[in-house]
Design a protein around this motif. Structure first.
Motif, PDB file in Angstrom:
ATOM      1  N   ASP A  63      -3.512   8.351   6.765  1.00  0.00           N
ATOM      2  CA  ASP A  63      -3.929   7.980   5.411  1.00  0.00           C
ATOM      3  C   ASP A  63      -4.548   6.581   5.381  1.00  0.00           C
ATOM      4  O   ASP A  63      -5.486   6.329   4.622  1.00  0.00           O
ATOM      5  CB  ASP A  63      -2.727   8.008   4.461  1.00  0.00           C
ATOM      6  CG  ASP A  63      -2.274   9.429   4.123  1.00  0.00           C
ATOM      7  OD1 ASP A  63      -2.992  10.379   4.487  1.00  0.00           O
ATOM      8  OD2 ASP A  63      -1.197   9.579   3.516  1.00  0.00           O
ATOM      9  N   GLN A  74      -6.208   8.572  -1.167  1.00  0.00           N
ATOM     10  CA  GLN A  74      -6.565   8.081  -2.490  1.00  0.00           C
ATOM     11  C   GLN A  74      -5.432   7.260  -3.104  1.00  0.00           C
ATOM     12  O   GLN A  74      -5.674   6.245  -3.775  1.00  0.00           O
ATOM     13  CB  GLN A  74      -6.935   9.255  -3.407  1.00  0.00           C
ATOM     14  CG  GLN A  74      -8.256   9.900  -3.046  1.00  0.00           C
ATOM     15  CD  GLN A  74      -9.407   8.909  -3.028  1.00  0.00           C
ATOM     16  OE1 GLN A  74      -9.562   8.099  -3.950  1.00  0.00           O
ATOM     17  NE2 GLN A  74     -10.218   8.948  -1.983  1.00  0.00           N
ATOM     18  N   ALA A  75      -4.197   7.685  -2.860  1.00  0.00           N
ATOM     19  CA  ALA A  75      -3.065   6.920  -3.378  1.00  0.00           C
ATOM     20  C   ALA A  75      -2.974   5.551  -2.704  1.00  0.00           C
ATOM     21  O   ALA A  75      -2.653   4.549  -3.356  1.00  0.00           O
ATOM     22  CB  ALA A  75      -1.767   7.699  -3.171  1.00  0.00           C
ATOM     23  N   ASP A 118       1.518   2.972   2.394  1.00  0.00           N
ATOM     24  CA  ASP A 118       0.884   3.960   3.278  1.00  0.00           C
ATOM     25  C   ASP A 118       1.872   4.626   4.216  1.00  0.00           C
ATOM     26  O   ASP A 118       1.660   5.758   4.661  1.00  0.00           O
ATOM     27  CB  ASP A 118      -0.255   3.314   4.066  1.00  0.00           C
ATOM     28  CG  ASP A 118       0.179   2.099   4.882  1.00  0.00           C
ATOM     29  OD1 ASP A 118       1.326   1.628   4.709  1.00  0.00           O
ATOM     30  OD2 ASP A 118      -0.640   1.610   5.684  1.00  0.00           O
ATOM     31  N   SER A 142       0.809  -1.217   0.000  1.00  0.00           N
ATOM     32  CA  SER A 142       0.000   0.000   0.000  1.00  0.00           C
ATOM     33  C   SER A 142       0.843   1.269   0.000  1.00  0.00           C
ATOM     34  O   SER A 142       0.353   2.345  -0.366  1.00  0.00           O
ATOM     35  CB  SER A 142      -0.909   0.018   1.234  1.00  0.00           C
ATOM     36  OG  SER A 142      -0.133   0.213   2.415  1.00  0.00           O
ATOM     37  N   PRO A 187       1.216   9.036   1.302  1.00  0.00           N
ATOM     38  CA  PRO A 187       0.975   9.579  -0.037  1.00  0.00           C
ATOM     39  C   PRO A 187      -0.415  10.180  -0.215  1.00  0.00           C
ATOM     40  O   PRO A 187      -0.746  10.673  -1.298  1.00  0.00           O
ATOM     41  CB  PRO A 187       1.124   8.341  -0.918  1.00  0.00           C
ATOM     42  CG  PRO A 187       0.596   7.232  -0.063  1.00  0.00           C
ATOM     43  CD  PRO A 187       1.003   7.585   1.351  1.00  0.00           C
ATOM     44  N   ARG A 206      -5.509   3.369  -4.368  1.00  0.00           N
ATOM     45  CA  ARG A 206      -5.046   2.955  -5.700  1.00  0.00           C
ATOM     46  C   ARG A 206      -3.941   1.913  -5.615  1.00  0.00           C
ATOM     47  O   ARG A 206      -3.921   0.946  -6.390  1.00  0.00           O
ATOM     48  CB  ARG A 206      -4.539   4.170  -6.482  1.00  0.00           C
ATOM     49  CG  ARG A 206      -5.623   5.113  -6.966  1.00  0.00           C
ATOM     50  CD  ARG A 206      -5.077   6.076  -8.013  1.00  0.00           C
ATOM     51  NE  ARG A 206      -3.958   6.866  -7.501  1.00  0.00           N
ATOM     52  CZ  ARG A 206      -4.091   8.046  -6.881  1.00  0.00           C
ATOM     53  NH1 ARG A 206      -5.314   8.546  -6.686  1.00  0.00           N
ATOM     54  NH2 ARG A 206      -3.031   8.707  -6.470  1.00  0.00           N
ATOM     55  N   ASN A 207      -3.020   2.110  -4.679  1.00  0.00           N
ATOM     56  CA  ASN A 207      -1.905   1.158  -4.555  1.00  0.00           C
ATOM     57  C   ASN A 207      -2.396  -0.246  -4.216  1.00  0.00           C
ATOM     58  O   ASN A 207      -1.834  -1.238  -4.678  1.00  0.00           O
ATOM     59  CB  ASN A 207      -0.925   1.640  -3.487  1.00  0.00           C
ATOM     60  CG  ASN A 207      -0.170   2.877  -3.898  1.00  0.00           C
ATOM     61  OD1 ASN A 207      -0.059   3.188  -5.084  1.00  0.00           O
ATOM     62  ND2 ASN A 207       0.343   3.607  -2.912  1.00  0.00           N
TER      63      ASN A 207
END
Length: 255
Positions: free
Chosen positions: A227, A203-204, A196, A194, A200, A207-208
């Motif tokens: 996040d 939302q990133a 995390d 991720s 990032p 997406r990851n």
């Protein structure tokens, strides 16, 4: 005074003494009878320990691709409030996760071990101090593994279900050997990162995870990052949309 009269007075005096504060104080000084064993609270059973999975490699990156299941695995450290929030989010969605805890984190927040297990999740070992374990000497690396294992055993009755090396996705051959010596037949890696821990943005993180996760995936996530908290509901929703259920790593490999 007759003998009968003196006996009656003595009995009355003894009766009054028993009801007086002095008599009560004497009685209070006696130890209370022990509660029967059946009435005492029982200690929780030991947590599950490591298992050997014949046919699987020493270092496991993912489970069977035919499964409609994935394992969300969390590196356990950071603010315990964040950890509890992530556990609550998972539980609200009917998901079970695997937490690989850092030993020094358990020293600071020992109650979190039982919270993880009571939520139906599984708990494992992520070294004592979260150092770059592949760069340590043999003695230092073994102390990192066994140090965390000792804390898990003290808190839960077992050394945990899994060992994951710290600050690396892949354990070196030496670290794999040391993990086996410490009682872990396999090292747990992952195939979906991720990222995390780089903060990032939520939302990133979504997406990851969703960009590469598939049946049998083992996903790397972390406690302690805002996040991750913001991203997890969307991750779980997307998994459900794809008919992928989040289970513990042991369930992924056995059910």
């Amino acid at each position: 005074m007759t003998t009968d009269r003196r006996g009656a007075l003595r009995a009355a005096a003894l009766l009054a003494l028993a009801g007086s504060p002095l008599g009560t104080a004497c009685s209070a000084g006696r130890p209370a009878p022990e509660a029967p064993a059946s009435a005492r609270p029982s200690a929780p059973p030991p947590a599950p320990g490591p298992r050997r999975f014949p046919g699987l490699p020493a270092q496991i990156e993912h489970g069977p691709r035919t499964k409609r299941q994935v394992a969300l695995t969390f590196h356990g450290q950071g603010d315990p409030k964040t950890a509890r929030r992530l556990l609550e989010q998972a539980e609200q969605a009917g998901a079970r996760v695997t937490v690989l805890a850092v030993g020094s984190w358990l020293d600071r927040y020992p109650e979190i071990a039982r919270r993880i297990l009571d939520g139906g999740h599984e708990l494992g070992n992520h070294t004592l101090r979260h150092l770059d374990i592949n760069q340590l000497s043999e003695a230092e690396a073994f102390a990192e593994i066994t140090g965390c294992a000792d804390r898990l055993r003290r808190l839960t009755g077992s050394i945990g279900t899994w060992f994951r090396p710290s600050r690396t996705q892949q354990a070196s051959p030496l670290v794999q050997k040391l993990a086996r010596r410490a009682g872990y037949p396999h090292v747990l890696s992952y195939d979906t990162d991720s990222l995390d821990f780089t903060s990032p943005g939520a939302q990133a993180v979504v997406r990851n995870v969703t960009g590469s996760v598939r049946g049998g995936s083992v996903v790397s996530l972390h406690f302690g990052y805002a996040d991750t908290v913001a991203a997890l509901p969307a991750v779980l929703e997307e998994l459900a949309r794809r008919d992928l259920s989040a289970v513990t790593t042991t369930e992924l490999l056995t059910s």
